[in-house]
Design a protein around this motif. Structure first.
Motif, PDB file in Angstrom:
ATOM      1  N   ASP A 156       0.847  -1.198   0.000  1.00 64.11           N
ATOM      2  CA  ASP A 156       0.000   0.000   0.000  1.00 64.11           C
ATOM      3  C   ASP A 156       0.879   1.243   0.000  1.00 64.11           C
ATOM      4  O   ASP A 156       1.075   1.899   1.021  1.00 64.11           O
ATOM      5  CB  ASP A 156      -0.948   0.001   1.202  1.00 64.11           C
ATOM      6  N   ALA A 157       1.416   1.539  -1.163  1.00 62.68           N
ATOM      7  CA  ALA A 157       2.366   2.649  -1.276  1.00 62.68           C
ATOM      8  C   ALA A 157       1.713   3.989  -0.980  1.00 62.68           C
ATOM      9  O   ALA A 157       2.383   4.923  -0.521  1.00 62.68           O
ATOM     10  CB  ALA A 157       2.988   2.667  -2.671  1.00 62.68           C
ATOM     11  N   THR A 162       1.618   8.739   2.718  1.00 61.69           N
ATOM     12  CA  THR A 162       0.919   9.556   3.711  1.00 61.69           C
ATOM     13  C   THR A 162       1.648   9.536   5.044  1.00 61.69           C
ATOM     14  O   THR A 162       1.819  10.572   5.706  1.00 61.69           O
ATOM     15  CB  THR A 162      -0.522   9.056   3.886  1.00 61.69           C
ATOM     16  N   SER A 163       2.100   8.344   5.456  1.00 60.27           N
ATOM     17  CA  SER A 163       2.838   8.204   6.710  1.00 60.27           C
ATOM     18  C   SER A 163       4.121   9.027   6.693  1.00 60.27           C
ATOM     19  O   SER A 163       4.453   9.702   7.677  1.00 60.27           O
ATOM     20  CB  SER A 163       3.168   6.729   6.953  1.00 60.27           C
ATOM     21  N   LEU A 164       4.834   8.991   5.573  1.00 59.03           N
ATOM     22  CA  LEU A 164       6.079   9.751   5.477  1.00 59.03           C
ATOM     23  C   LEU A 164       5.817  11.255   5.521  1.00 59.03           C
ATOM     24  O   LEU A 164       6.538  11.999   6.196  1.00 59.03           O
ATOM     25  CB  LEU A 164       6.814   9.376   4.188  1.00 59.03           C
ATOM     26  N   ALA A 171      10.214  13.291   0.399  1.00 56.63           N
ATOM     27  CA  ALA A 171      10.696  12.483  -0.720  1.00 56.63           C
ATOM     28  C   ALA A 171      10.900  11.050  -0.244  1.00 56.63           C
ATOM     29  O   ALA A 171      11.227  10.808   0.925  1.00 56.63           O
ATOM     30  CB  ALA A 171      11.997  13.055  -1.286  1.00 56.63           C
ATOM     31  N   MET A 172      10.721  10.094  -1.171  1.00 60.74           N
ATOM     32  CA  MET A 172      10.836   8.676  -0.849  1.00 60.74           C
ATOM     33  C   MET A 172      11.388   7.922  -2.057  1.00 60.74           C
ATOM     34  O   MET A 172      11.260   8.367  -3.195  1.00 60.74           O
ATOM     35  CB  MET A 172       9.465   8.105  -0.473  1.00 60.74           C
ATOM     36  N   VAL A 208      -1.537  11.113  -2.453  1.00 63.01           N
ATOM     37  CA  VAL A 208      -0.969  12.386  -1.982  1.00 63.01           C
ATOM     38  C   VAL A 208      -0.674  13.364  -3.108  1.00 63.01           C
ATOM     39  O   VAL A 208      -0.124  14.441  -2.865  1.00 63.01           O
ATOM     40  CB  VAL A 208       0.317  12.142  -1.153  1.00 63.01           C
ATOM     41  N   GLY A 209      -1.003  12.995  -4.328  1.00 60.16           N
ATOM     42  CA  GLY A 209      -0.749  13.900  -5.449  1.00 60.16           C
ATOM     43  C   GLY A 209       0.727  14.191  -5.606  1.00 60.16           C
ATOM     44  O   GLY A 209       1.563  13.289  -5.532  1.00 60.16           O
ATOM     45  N   ASN A 210       1.039  15.463  -5.798  1.00 61.63           N
ATOM     46  CA  ASN A 210       2.442  15.857  -6.001  1.00 61.63           C
ATOM     47  C   ASN A 210       3.094  16.397  -4.727  1.00 61.63           C
ATOM     48  O   ASN A 210       4.092  17.106  -4.793  1.00 61.63           O
ATOM     49  CB  ASN A 210       2.538  16.903  -7.118  1.00 61.63           C
TER      50      ASN A 210
END
Length: 398
Positions: A156-157, A162-164, A171-172, A208-210
């Motif tokens: 569930d990316a 959202t968590s990050l 950034a991830m 989360v969009g952009n």
């Protein structure tokens, strides 16, 4: 006097890819280094090959020691055991240099170029390959804790992104295509596998969009045809970069060809040792972002020259760490100093857990930014409790 009088290494059975190094000088200082992969071979190289030449040398002569270890002696400008060993030595020598001057390494290098540096979270979980085994997520894998982000990006990316964001990360980095490489040794990716690999990127943008940057890591697993297909498919998701897309990241011609045929930014490469491969790639217009790993490329002495090349070619720099806490602290020092640095890689799972068991200090991260260290040298030491572990393998040459 600041002559090297002792070379000491530490290894752990449960982290067989990592080795830590201490260089002790006769003025009572101890410099800390680290490298990753082939730790037993590195240990042998350090004690059998390097120590006989290093002991008694003036630790202040860093450039001369680096040139000896990386070129005519054992290094040969590759990224093998010899260069990893030399990298650990060089990091320790710069740690000593900062301690002697009473300043952090980024000041010893000439000062900071910025007040803080952005970080991105590599979604590796708690032990991507530090236990000696590569980890790929299958249907039976369960999270090992709340920060098992490798399971999260495969399942569930969107929730992971959202968590990050909730923790301040902006950034991830993920690698959902890796599991499709072995079937063809990376030479072919089918349309169904391509669609499955794209799914995490779709979920992130839908959730989360952009609001978050996303990097795609390909781990040098793919040939030119499959890498191009992946890169072109990723264009619509506005990934920040595609990292190490090709099997041979020192292949300037192939990388340059790939870069001309896709709109995604190409990043490379943590795998390269020494200055010359970066010179060749930049001269061939093959990279958009320069990534280096100080524990693999030759340490700070070689790393600052690579950073200068990135500056000369007006390319951003991004130090690597998905390996160990000393490499992370070294990368942060370089990211603070290098004029074109844009990111320092971190792994929130390791920052919250076993990195803290190894060293005394780690980067302070606020709102997605790593703050400068204030202590001299690297700004961290091995924990006393780490040195007292019953299973620790310690070797010393005097």
């Amino acid at each position: 006097m600041s002559n090297i009088r002792c070379l000491r290494t530490f290894r752990l059975p449960d982290r067989p890819s990592l080795i830590w190094l201490e260089l002790e000088t006769d003025d009572g200082l101890v410099g800390l280094g680290e490298t990753f992969r082939g730790a037993v071979s590195v240990e042998t190289c350090l004690h059998e090959e390097l120590a006989p030449w290093l002991l008694g040398r003036d630790a202040r002569q860093i450039e001369g020691i680096s040139r000896h270890l990386l070129t005519p002696y054992v290094g040969y400008n590759s990224s093998g055991v010899e260069v990893r060993s030399a990298s650990a030595v060089d990091i320790a020598l710069w740690d000593l240099a900062g301690q002697r001057q009473g300043v952090p390494i980024h000041e010893a290098l000439g000062g900071a170029a910025r007040a803080s540096v952005a970080v991105y979270n590599t979604c590796a979980g708690y032990s991507f390959n530090t236990n000696g085994k590569r980890r790929d997520i299958g249907s039976n894998d369960e999270p090992q804790g709340p920060y098992d982000d490798q399971v999260a990006f495969m399942r569930d990316a969107g929730a992971l992104a959202t968590s990050l964001l909730d923790e301040g990360y902006k950034a991830m980095k993920i690698w959902p295509f890796d599991i499709y490489a072995p079937a063809s040794q990376g030479q072919l990716i089918s349309l169904p596998d391509l669609e499955r690999g794209l799914e995490p990127f779709r979920k992130i943008r839908a959730a989360v969009g952009n609001r978050i940057e996303v990097m795609c890591e390909l781990h040098s697993l793919f040939g030119n045809h499959s890498a191009l297909r992946i890169c072109q498919a990723l264009e619509e998701y506005q990934v920040f970069w595609v990292e190490d897309p090709l099997c041979k990241m020192d292949d300037a011609a192939s990388l340059s060809d790939l870069r001309r045929r896709t709109r995604v930014q190409i990043c490379g490469s943590e795998t390269l040792g020494g200055l010359r491969p970066f010179r060749d790639l930049l001269a061939a217009d093959a990279l958009d972002v320069v990534m280096l790993d100080l524990a693999w490329c030759g340490g700070f002495t070689e790393g600052r020259k690579i950073a200068a090349l990135a500056q000369a070619y007006n390319r951003p720099l991004a130090p690597h760490d998905c390996t160990g806490p000393v490499t992370l602290m070294a990368g942060l020092q370089m990211a603070l100093h290098a004029p074109t640095a844009i990111y320092q890689e971190v792994v929130r799972a390791t920052l919250a857990t076993w990195y803290r068991d190894i060293v005394t200090d780690l980067p302070v991260i606020e709102a997605g930014m790593a703050l400068p260290t204030t202590k001299s040298g690297l700004g961290t030491r091995l924990q006393d409790s780490f040195k007292q572990r019953a299973d620790l393998i310690v070797r010393e040459t005097r």
